[in-house]
Enzyme design. Structure first.
Site, PDB file in Angstrom:
ATOM      1  N   ARG A 134      44.693  34.646  42.455  1.00  0.00           N
ATOM      2  CA  ARG A 134      43.886  33.624  43.125  1.00  0.00           C
ATOM      3  C   ARG A 134      44.542  33.315  44.463  1.00  0.00           C
ATOM      4  NH1 ARG A 134      45.017  31.623  38.176  1.00  0.00           N
ATOM      5  NH2 ARG A 134      46.360  30.036  39.062  1.00  0.00           N
ATOM      6  N   LYS A 189      43.217  45.906  40.976  1.00  0.00           N
ATOM      7  CA  LYS A 189      44.332  46.596  40.326  1.00  0.00           C
ATOM      8  C   LYS A 189      43.977  48.043  40.007  1.00  0.00           C
ATOM      9  CE  LYS A 189      47.796  45.950  36.704  1.00  0.00           C
ATOM     10  NZ  LYS A 189      48.396  44.958  35.799  1.00  0.00           N
ATOM     11  N   ARG A 209      52.994  44.227  31.517  1.00  0.00           N
ATOM     12  CA  ARG A 209      54.048  43.255  31.732  1.00  0.00           C
ATOM     13  C   ARG A 209      53.788  41.986  30.911  1.00  0.00           C
ATOM     14  NH1 ARG A 209      55.128  40.055  36.720  1.00  0.00           N
ATOM     15  NH2 ARG A 209      57.369  39.697  36.880  1.00  0.00           N
TER      16      ARG A 209
END
Length: 322
Positions: free
Chosen positions: A317, A182, A117
């Site tokens: 974060r 991820k 992305r």
């Protein structure tokens, strides 16, 4: 493809396991031992950990199962194309959108210019993960594609659950997570004109056995091998399952849109009821994540109440109270 044929043949031999001498490989492929050594260096540049032991030869540091085009085409025919070494599976389909049948799939073992992305690089070492893109013609046009990455994400996680892989979650708007790391990313790209059908390419990169030493990744990541009770992953079976899943999800989306997906998404939302930051250009909005709405917007509970946001990106974060 031709310029990579010797490297691919070497990898097929090494993937069988055990040591293979340079002399053996050279005899098999009709090249010198020096040429084999050069090709091994090229394979290592693809992110494959190959080591050499004096007197024994070359061996893969980790077992590797290669994708098999015959196995895939036995399920899907010519709709599926396997190109072991490619710039980008998404770009390959985008460049051929006008001649493709809806549901056409491109898979690769290695992407030289894989992208995620916002134009970010998608690190794509050879044979370690799953790199796959599907073309879909959306007759309702580009405006109807809003929320599509959310639907695709839900469908993929539910498919993994059916395979017995539990604990995978979603991060708005297009990532799969495992234990706050991820696992996979989804990239939806489209072309077309207002009032006409949209050409969609839905790309997915999923970490399966990402090497620990992989460079170029700036955030915490997980591999599917980390998911509890995975056992041995069959990459071909996984690819077949995900292709079927994507086809069904896109068919359902054409008929029903986002209907029924909000509850399914919220069940899998990695950040649901957790304090997060939403980054929108120079703005940072802090709030409690409350899932998504029927338009696919992320919901944040802030000092102003529950607000919806279509753009932006959830920061990795987390707020201090997390």
């Amino acid at each position: 493809m031709k310029e990579h044929s010797i490297k691919l043949a070497i990898l097929r031999a090494l993937a069988q396991g055990g040591f293979h001498s340079g002399e053996e490989l050279g005899t098999m492929l009709g090249v010198s031992r020096a040429a084999i050594s050069k090709h091994i260096k090229g394979i290592q540049a693809w992110g494959v950990d190959v080591y050499r032991v004096q007197g024994k030869g070359y061996q893969l540091a980790e077992p590797m199962q290669l994708l098999d085009e015959q196995t895939l085409q036995a399920q899907f025919g010519d709709l599926v194309e396997l190109i072991p070494v490619i710039d980008s599976t998404n770009q390959y389909l985008l460049d051929r959108a006008d001649s493709l049948q809806s549901g056409a799939v491109c898979l690769a073992e290695y992407q030289a210019k894989g992208r995620g992305r916002r134009g970010r690089e998608w690190v794509s070492p050879f044979g370690a993960n799953l790199y796959m893109s599907m073309y879909w013609r959306l007759d309702a046009g580009m405006a109807a594609a809003m929320g599509l990455s959310l639907v695709v994400g839900v469908a993929i996680v539910e498919a993994l659950e059916e395979l017995g892989l539990e604990g995978v979650k979603l991060k708005w708007p297009n990532d799969l997570y495992y234990q706050d790391k991820k696992l996979a990313g989804i990239l939806v790209e489209m072309s077309g004109q207002a009032g006409a059908a949209a050409n969609l390419v839905i790309g997915m990169g999923m970490n399966l056995t990402m090497p620990e030493k992989t460079e170029g990744i700036t955030q915490p990541w997980a591999s599917l091998k980390d998911v509890a009770n995975t056992g041995t992953l069959d990459r071909n079976e996984l690819a077949i399952t995900l292709i079927n899943t994507l086809h069904q999800a896109l068919t359902d989306y054409e008929l029903k849109g986002m209907q029924g997906f909000v509850t399914r998404w919220n069940r899998l939302d990695n950040f649901l009821d957790r304090p997060i930051k939403l980054i929108m250009g120079p703005r940072e909005i802090t709030g409690i994540c409350r899932g998504i709405n029927e338009q696919g917007a992320v919901l944040l509970e802030t000092d102003n109440g529950v607000e919806s946001f279509i753009g932006g990106e959830i920061s990795l974060r987390l707020s201090k109270c997390e």
